[in-house]
Write a protein that holds these residues in place. Structure first.
Motif, PDB file in Angstrom:
ATOM      1  N   ILE A 174      -8.907   0.916   1.828  1.00 17.05           N
ATOM      2  CA  ILE A 174      -8.762   0.438   0.452  1.00 17.05           C
ATOM      3  C   ILE A 174      -8.393  -1.037   0.477  1.00 17.05           C
ATOM      4  N   ILE A 175      -9.009  -1.808  -0.412  1.00 20.10           N
ATOM      5  CA  ILE A 175      -8.606  -3.189  -0.641  1.00 20.10           C
ATOM      6  C   ILE A 175      -8.049  -3.262  -2.055  1.00 20.10           C
ATOM      7  N   THR A 176      -7.344  -4.322  -2.353  1.00 21.70           N
ATOM      8  CA  THR A 176      -6.795  -4.445  -3.699  1.00 21.70           C
ATOM      9  C   THR A 176      -6.697  -5.899  -4.117  1.00 21.70           C
ATOM     10  N   ASN A 177      -6.540  -6.093  -5.393  1.00 19.65           N
ATOM     11  CA  ASN A 177      -6.380  -7.416  -5.975  1.00 19.65           C
ATOM     12  C   ASN A 177      -4.915  -7.562  -6.356  1.00 19.65           C
ATOM     13  N   PHE A 178      -4.225  -8.460  -5.702  1.00 20.62           N
ATOM     14  CA  PHE A 178      -2.803  -8.653  -5.949  1.00 20.62           C
ATOM     15  C   PHE A 178      -2.515  -9.936  -6.723  1.00 20.62           C
ATOM     16  N   SER A 179      -3.413 -10.347  -7.599  1.00 23.43           N
ATOM     17  CA  SER A 179      -3.195 -11.608  -8.302  1.00 23.43           C
ATOM     18  C   SER A 179      -1.904 -11.591  -9.118  1.00 23.43           C
ATOM     19  N   ARG A 180      -1.610 -10.470  -9.779  1.00 25.94           N
ATOM     20  CA  ARG A 180      -0.374 -10.368 -10.550  1.00 25.94           C
ATOM     21  C   ARG A 180       0.824 -10.371  -9.617  1.00 25.94           C
ATOM     22  N   ALA A 181       0.732  -9.637  -8.525  1.00 22.40           N
ATOM     23  CA  ALA A 181       1.836  -9.562  -7.571  1.00 22.40           C
ATOM     24  C   ALA A 181       2.064 -10.896  -6.872  1.00 22.40           C
TER      25      ALA A 181
ATOM     26  N   LEU B 167     -19.546   0.468  -1.229  1.00 24.36           N
ATOM     27  CA  LEU B 167     -19.326  -0.642  -0.294  1.00 24.36           C
ATOM     28  C   LEU B 167     -17.843  -0.833  -0.010  1.00 24.36           C
ATOM     29  N   ARG B 168     -17.039  -0.771  -1.053  1.00 24.38           N
ATOM     30  CA  ARG B 168     -15.591  -0.958  -0.940  1.00 24.38           C
ATOM     31  C   ARG B 168     -14.905  -0.084  -1.975  1.00 24.38           C
ATOM     32  N   ILE B 169     -13.684   0.296  -1.666  1.00 27.07           N
ATOM     33  CA  ILE B 169     -12.828   0.958  -2.644  1.00 27.07           C
ATOM     34  C   ILE B 169     -11.770  -0.062  -3.019  1.00 27.07           C
ATOM     35  N   LEU B 170     -11.772  -0.446  -4.277  1.00 27.38           N
ATOM     36  CA  LEU B 170     -10.833  -1.438  -4.785  1.00 27.38           C
ATOM     37  C   LEU B 170      -9.777  -0.725  -5.602  1.00 27.38           C
ATOM     38  N   ALA B 171      -8.544  -0.851  -5.179  1.00 25.72           N
ATOM     39  CA  ALA B 171      -7.449  -0.218  -5.890  1.00 25.72           C
ATOM     40  C   ALA B 171      -6.793  -1.228  -6.816  1.00 25.72           C
ATOM     41  N   LEU B 172      -6.536  -0.815  -8.020  1.00 27.66           N
ATOM     42  CA  LEU B 172      -5.863  -1.663  -8.999  1.00 27.66           C
ATOM     43  C   LEU B 172      -4.364  -1.405  -8.909  1.00 27.66           C
ATOM     44  N   SER B 173      -3.589  -2.451  -8.876  1.00 27.12           N
ATOM     45  CA  SER B 173      -2.145  -2.311  -8.661  1.00 27.12           C
ATOM     46  C   SER B 173      -1.325  -2.603  -9.910  1.00 27.12           C
ATOM     47  N   VAL B 174      -1.956  -2.663 -11.058  1.00 21.44           N
ATOM     48  CA  VAL B 174      -1.269  -3.117 -12.265  1.00 21.44           C
ATOM     49  C   VAL B 174      -0.120  -2.227 -12.701  1.00 21.44           C
ATOM     50  N   GLU B 175      -0.112  -0.976 -12.312  1.00 20.40           N
ATOM     51  CA  GLU B 175       0.942  -0.055 -12.741  1.00 20.40           C
ATOM     52  C   GLU B 175       2.221  -0.184 -11.923  1.00 20.40           C
ATOM     53  N   TYR B 176       2.163  -0.919 -10.830  1.00 22.07           N
ATOM     54  CA  TYR B 176       3.258  -0.910  -9.879  1.00 22.07           C
ATOM     55  C   TYR B 176       3.845  -2.301  -9.661  1.00 22.07           C
ATOM     56  N   SER B 177       5.103  -2.311  -9.237  1.00 23.90           N
ATOM     57  CA  SER B 177       5.704  -3.565  -8.794  1.00 23.90           C
ATOM     58  C   SER B 177       5.029  -3.951  -7.477  1.00 23.90           C
ATOM     59  N   MET B 178       5.231  -5.181  -7.042  1.00 19.75           N
ATOM     60  CA  MET B 178       4.622  -5.614  -5.793  1.00 19.75           C
ATOM     61  C   MET B 178       5.092  -4.742  -4.629  1.00 19.75           C
ATOM     62  N   MET B 179       6.360  -4.405  -4.597  1.00 15.88           N
ATOM     63  CA  MET B 179       6.893  -3.592  -3.509  1.00 15.88           C
ATOM     64  C   MET B 179       6.250  -2.195  -3.507  1.00 15.88           C
ATOM     65  N   GLN B 180       6.142  -1.580  -4.681  1.00 13.79           N
ATOM     66  CA  GLN B 180       5.511  -0.259  -4.769  1.00 13.79           C
ATOM     67  C   GLN B 180       4.039  -0.323  -4.378  1.00 13.79           C
ATOM     68  N   ALA B 181       3.339  -1.325  -4.874  1.00 19.05           N
ATOM     69  CA  ALA B 181       1.910  -1.469  -4.572  1.00 19.05           C
ATOM     70  C   ALA B 181       1.693  -1.688  -3.078  1.00 19.05           C
ATOM     71  N   ASN B 182       2.532  -2.500  -2.440  1.00 16.80           N
ATOM     72  CA  ASN B 182       2.412  -2.733  -1.000  1.00 16.80           C
ATOM     73  C   ASN B 182       2.603  -1.439  -0.216  1.00 16.80           C
ATOM     74  N   GLN B 183       3.597  -0.649  -0.596  1.00 15.61           N
ATOM     75  CA  GLN B 183       3.840   0.623   0.093  1.00 15.61           C
ATOM     76  C   GLN B 183       2.642   1.555  -0.061  1.00 15.61           C
ATOM     77  N   LYS B 184       2.097   1.641  -1.265  1.00 14.80           N
ATOM     78  CA  LYS B 184       0.948   2.507  -1.500  1.00 14.80           C
ATOM     79  C   LYS B 184      -0.282   2.011  -0.740  1.00 14.80           C
ATOM     80  N   LEU B 185      -0.479   0.703  -0.696  1.00 15.20           N
ATOM     81  CA  LEU B 185      -1.619   0.151   0.019  1.00 15.20           C
ATOM     82  C   LEU B 185      -1.499   0.430   1.525  1.00 15.20           C
ATOM     83  N   LYS B 186      -0.311   0.293   2.073  1.00  6.74           N
ATOM     84  CA  LYS B 186      -0.101   0.551   3.496  1.00  6.74           C
ATOM     85  C   LYS B 186      -0.419   1.998   3.871  1.00  6.74           C
ATOM     86  N   SER B 187      -0.203   2.916   2.948  1.00  4.80           N
ATOM     87  CA  SER B 187      -0.421   4.334   3.265  1.00  4.80           C
ATOM     88  C   SER B 187      -1.840   4.802   2.960  1.00  4.80           C
ATOM     89  N   ASN B 188      -2.716   3.889   2.543  1.00  4.35           N
ATOM     90  CA  ASN B 188      -4.093   4.240   2.222  1.00  4.35           C
ATOM     91  C   ASN B 188      -5.058   3.365   3.012  1.00  4.35           C
TER      92      ASN B 188
END
Length: 82
Positions: free
Chosen positions: A47-54, A23-44
């Motif tokens: 994909i949706i992600t949970n940015f609660s930590r960010a 139904l959805r691909i959920l990417a976990l962003s825990v390994e990355y800073s908010m800036m890194q995670a945003n860049q990776k999300l933009k290029s994919n």
């Protein structure tokens, strides 16, 4: 729902998005800073992600209300833009 870490290579999981059992691909962003995670999300795409930590990044209990609100609003905007 397929949970994966945000991939280093763009659109690594895109083929799964057309699978009837996913139904959805959920990417976990825990390994990355908010800036890194945003860049990776933009290029994919697909994909949706949970940015609660960010979302809470750089927010501190001793900030002024105005400073806290400004930083939180900025975090929301940056995440939304991704």
């Amino acid at each position: 729902m397929l949970k994966r870490t945000l991939p280093d290579e763009a659109n690594t999981f895109q083929e799964f998005s057309s699978c009837a059992n996913v139904l959805r691909i959920l990417a976990l962003s825990v390994e990355y800073s908010m800036m890194q995670a945003n860049q990776k999300l933009k290029s994919n795409s697909e994909i949706i992600t949970n940015f609660s930590r960010a979302l809470l990044a750089e927010l501190q209990h001793d900030m002024s209300k105005e400073g806290f609100d400004c930083k939180l609003n900025n975090n929301i905007y940056v995440i939304y833009d991704a």
